[in-house]
Design a protein around this motif. Structure first.
Motif, PDB file in Angstrom:
ATOM      1  N   LEU A  93     -58.652 -24.444  19.848  1.00  0.00           N
ATOM      2  CA  LEU A  93     -57.862 -24.858  18.691  1.00  0.00           C
ATOM      3  C   LEU A  93     -58.665 -25.767  17.771  1.00  0.00           C
ATOM      4  CD1 LEU A  93     -54.391 -25.509  20.351  1.00  0.00           C
ATOM      5  CD2 LEU A  93     -55.040 -23.610  18.862  1.00  0.00           C
ATOM      6  N   LEU A  94     -59.420 -26.690  18.353  1.00  0.00           N
ATOM      7  CA  LEU A  94     -60.234 -27.600  17.553  1.00  0.00           C
ATOM      8  C   LEU A  94     -61.314 -26.840  16.777  1.00  0.00           C
ATOM      9  CD1 LEU A  94     -60.619 -30.610  16.920  1.00  0.00           C
ATOM     10  CD2 LEU A  94     -62.230 -30.711  18.797  1.00  0.00           C
ATOM     11  N   THR A  95     -61.947 -25.872  17.413  1.00  0.00           N
ATOM     12  CA  THR A  95     -62.956 -25.050  16.736  1.00  0.00           C
ATOM     13  C   THR A  95     -62.328 -24.256  15.598  1.00  0.00           C
ATOM     14  OG1 THR A  95     -64.205 -24.861  18.785  1.00  0.00           O
ATOM     15  CG2 THR A  95     -64.682 -23.240  17.071  1.00  0.00           C
ATOM     16  N   PHE A  96     -61.156 -23.705  15.829  1.00  0.00           N
ATOM     17  CA  PHE A  96     -60.453 -22.943  14.795  1.00  0.00           C
ATOM     18  C   PHE A  96     -60.141 -23.832  13.587  1.00  0.00           C
ATOM     19  CE2 PHE A  96     -56.363 -21.579  12.974  1.00  0.00           C
ATOM     20  CZ  PHE A  96     -56.709 -20.318  12.529  1.00  0.00           C
ATOM     21  N   ILE A  97     -59.634 -25.021  13.841  1.00  0.00           N
ATOM     22  CA  ILE A  97     -59.276 -25.940  12.759  1.00  0.00           C
ATOM     23  C   ILE A  97     -60.517 -26.387  11.986  1.00  0.00           C
ATOM     24  CG2 ILE A  97     -58.346 -28.242  12.276  1.00  0.00           C
ATOM     25  CD1 ILE A  97     -56.384 -27.717  14.639  1.00  0.00           C
ATOM     26  N   ILE A  98     -61.558 -26.786  12.698  1.00  0.00           N
ATOM     27  CA  ILE A  98     -62.782 -27.257  12.034  1.00  0.00           C
ATOM     28  C   ILE A  98     -63.406 -26.139  11.200  1.00  0.00           C
ATOM     29  CG2 ILE A  98     -65.166 -27.992  12.455  1.00  0.00           C
ATOM     30  CD1 ILE A  98     -64.081 -29.661  14.800  1.00  0.00           C
ATOM     31  N   THR A  99     -63.465 -24.929  11.737  1.00  0.00           N
ATOM     32  CA  THR A  99     -64.045 -23.799  11.017  1.00  0.00           C
ATOM     33  C   THR A  99     -63.276 -23.522   9.733  1.00  0.00           C
ATOM     34  OG1 THR A  99     -64.797 -22.815  13.076  1.00  0.00           O
ATOM     35  CG2 THR A  99     -64.652 -21.351  11.176  1.00  0.00           C
ATOM     36  N   ASN A 100     -61.961 -23.534   9.808  1.00  0.00           N
ATOM     37  CA  ASN A 100     -61.166 -23.262   8.616  1.00  0.00           C
ATOM     38  C   ASN A 100     -61.297 -24.363   7.580  1.00  0.00           C
ATOM     39  OD1 ASN A 100     -60.109 -20.703   9.158  1.00  0.00           O
ATOM     40  ND2 ASN A 100     -58.647 -21.591  10.586  1.00  0.00           N
ATOM     41  N   VAL A 101     -61.363 -25.609   8.011  1.00  0.00           N
ATOM     42  CA  VAL A 101     -61.536 -26.714   7.058  1.00  0.00           C
ATOM     43  C   VAL A 101     -62.884 -26.601   6.364  1.00  0.00           C
ATOM     44  CG1 VAL A 101     -61.847 -29.221   6.905  1.00  0.00           C
ATOM     45  CG2 VAL A 101     -59.935 -28.294   8.200  1.00  0.00           C
ATOM     46  N   VAL A 102     -63.935 -26.324   7.111  1.00  0.00           N
ATOM     47  CA  VAL A 102     -65.261 -26.178   6.512  1.00  0.00           C
ATOM     48  C   VAL A 102     -65.277 -25.000   5.542  1.00  0.00           C
ATOM     49  CG1 VAL A 102     -67.673 -25.575   7.010  1.00  0.00           C
ATOM     50  CG2 VAL A 102     -66.504 -27.305   8.375  1.00  0.00           C
ATOM     51  N   ASN A 103     -64.661 -23.897   5.906  1.00  0.00           N
ATOM     52  CA  ASN A 103     -64.616 -22.738   5.020  1.00  0.00           C
ATOM     53  C   ASN A 103     -63.866 -23.046   3.727  1.00  0.00           C
ATOM     54  OD1 ASN A 103     -66.125 -21.055   6.603  1.00  0.00           O
ATOM     55  ND2 ASN A 103     -64.369 -20.136   7.623  1.00  0.00           N
ATOM     56  N   ILE A 104     -62.765 -23.760   3.824  1.00  0.00           N
ATOM     57  CA  ILE A 104     -61.992 -24.121   2.635  1.00  0.00           C
ATOM     58  C   ILE A 104     -62.816 -25.021   1.722  1.00  0.00           C
ATOM     59  CG2 ILE A 104     -60.005 -25.459   1.838  1.00  0.00           C
ATOM     60  CD1 ILE A 104     -58.493 -24.340   4.293  1.00  0.00           C
ATOM     61  N   ILE A 105     -63.489 -25.998   2.299  1.00  0.00           N
ATOM     62  CA  ILE A 105     -64.311 -26.903   1.493  1.00  0.00           C
ATOM     63  C   ILE A 105     -65.430 -26.119   0.801  1.00  0.00           C
ATOM     64  CG2 ILE A 105     -65.974 -28.802   1.639  1.00  0.00           C
ATOM     65  CD1 ILE A 105     -64.196 -29.959   3.891  1.00  0.00           C
ATOM     66  N   TYR A 106     -66.102 -25.250   1.524  1.00  0.00           N
ATOM     67  CA  TYR A 106     -67.190 -24.464   0.947  1.00  0.00           C
ATOM     68  C   TYR A 106     -66.687 -23.544  -0.162  1.00  0.00           C
ATOM     69  CZ  TYR A 106     -70.810 -20.998   0.348  1.00  0.00           C
ATOM     70  OH  TYR A 106     -71.733 -20.162  -0.199  1.00  0.00           O
ATOM     71  N   LYS A 107     -65.563 -22.870   0.079  1.00  0.00           N
ATOM     72  CA  LYS A 107     -65.043 -21.954  -0.930  1.00  0.00           C
ATOM     73  C   LYS A 107     -64.622 -22.687  -2.196  1.00  0.00           C
ATOM     74  CE  LYS A 107     -63.703 -18.264   2.155  1.00  0.00           C
ATOM     75  NZ  LYS A 107     -62.643 -17.437   2.707  1.00  0.00           N
ATOM     76  N   ARG A 108     -64.053 -23.874  -2.056  1.00  0.00           N
ATOM     77  CA  ARG A 108     -63.691 -24.659  -3.239  1.00  0.00           C
ATOM     78  C   ARG A 108     -64.929 -25.073  -4.017  1.00  0.00           C
ATOM     79  NH1 ARG A 108     -58.771 -28.578  -1.182  1.00  0.00           N
ATOM     80  NH2 ARG A 108     -57.254 -26.903  -0.947  1.00  0.00           N
ATOM     81  N   LYS A 109     -65.980 -25.459  -3.307  1.00  0.00           N
ATOM     82  CA  LYS A 109     -67.226 -25.846  -3.971  1.00  0.00           C
ATOM     83  C   LYS A 109     -67.831 -24.644  -4.692  1.00  0.00           C
ATOM     84  CE  LYS A 109     -71.903 -27.321  -3.009  1.00  0.00           C
ATOM     85  NZ  LYS A 109     -72.920 -27.481  -1.999  1.00  0.00           N
ATOM     86  N   ALA A 110     -67.866 -23.512  -4.028  1.00  0.00           N
ATOM     87  CA  ALA A 110     -68.430 -22.306  -4.631  1.00  0.00           C
ATOM     88  C   ALA A 110     -67.607 -21.874  -5.838  1.00  0.00           C
ATOM     89  CB  ALA A 110     -68.500 -21.185  -3.603  1.00  0.00           C
ATOM     90  N   LEU A 111     -66.299 -21.977  -5.761  1.00  0.00           N
ATOM     91  CA  LEU A 111     -65.441 -21.605  -6.881  1.00  0.00           C
ATOM     92  C   LEU A 111     -65.667 -22.537  -8.064  1.00  0.00           C
ATOM     93  CD1 LEU A 111     -63.220 -19.791  -7.986  1.00  0.00           C
ATOM     94  CD2 LEU A 111     -61.555 -21.382  -7.025  1.00  0.00           C
ATOM     95  N   ALA A 112     -65.841 -23.839  -7.797  1.00  0.00           N
ATOM     96  CA  ALA A 112     -66.092 -24.796  -8.879  1.00  0.00           C
ATOM     97  C   ALA A 112     -67.412 -24.488  -9.579  1.00  0.00           C
ATOM     98  CB  ALA A 112     -66.093 -26.215  -8.324  1.00  0.00           C
ATOM     99  N   VAL A 113     -68.445 -24.160  -8.812  1.00  0.00           N
ATOM    100  CA  VAL A 113     -69.743 -23.823  -9.401  1.00  0.00           C
ATOM    101  C   VAL A 113     -69.629 -22.534 -10.209  1.00  0.00           C
ATOM    102  CG1 VAL A 113     -72.109 -23.114  -8.860  1.00  0.00           C
ATOM    103  CG2 VAL A 113     -71.075 -25.036  -7.654  1.00  0.00           C
ATOM    104  N   LEU A 114     -68.922 -21.556  -9.682  1.00  0.00           N
ATOM    105  CA  LEU A 114     -68.755 -20.287 -10.385  1.00  0.00           C
ATOM    106  C   LEU A 114     -67.973 -20.472 -11.681  1.00  0.00           C
ATOM    107  CD1 LEU A 114     -69.385 -17.289 -10.160  1.00  0.00           C
ATOM    108  CD2 LEU A 114     -67.233 -16.989  -8.950  1.00  0.00           C
ATOM    109  N   GLU A 115     -66.920 -21.286 -11.645  1.00  0.00           N
ATOM    110  CA  GLU A 115     -66.139 -21.551 -12.860  1.00  0.00           C
ATOM    111  C   GLU A 115     -66.977 -22.295 -13.894  1.00  0.00           C
ATOM    112  OE1 GLU A 115     -62.715 -23.641 -11.451  1.00  0.00           O
ATOM    113  OE2 GLU A 115     -61.610 -21.786 -11.036  1.00  0.00           O
ATOM    114  N   LYS A 116     -67.779 -23.239 -13.438  1.00  0.00           N
ATOM    115  CA  LYS A 116     -68.642 -23.981 -14.360  1.00  0.00           C
ATOM    116  C   LYS A 116     -69.628 -23.035 -15.033  1.00  0.00           C
ATOM    117  CE  LYS A 116     -72.231 -26.372 -13.197  1.00  0.00           C
ATOM    118  NZ  LYS A 116     -73.146 -27.296 -12.550  1.00  0.00           N
TER     119      LYS A 116
END
Length: 80
Positions: free
Chosen positions: A40-63
């Protein structure tokens, strides 16, 4: 003073209950509980990291899209 003693008795009873429960479980049960918790901890950490990365990538793409740059600028900025 009686309140402190009564509160201490409740704390002692709670610690005793936890200890008794821990003693009632064998090694195989503890390994199963630990495995489930780690999964469960691995699942949660993986999803949080993925969300953070996708938000960063989306911000760069929008810029880059707002400034008129191409996708290659996005790839170059992400690598650096």
């Amino acid at each position: 003073m009686a309140f402190i003693v009564a509160k201490g008795d409740k704390i002692t009873a709670a610690i005793g209950s936890v200890t008794a429960t821990m003693g009632a479980l064998g090694l195989s049960q503890w390994s199963m509980i630990t495995g489930i918790a780690c999964t469960l901890l691995t699942f949660i950490i993986t999803n949080v990291v993925n969300i953070i990365y996708k938000r960063k990538a989306l911000a760069v793409l929008e810029k880059n899209a707002q400034s008129g740059n191409s996708v290659t600028a996005f790839i170059t900025e992400e690598e650096g």
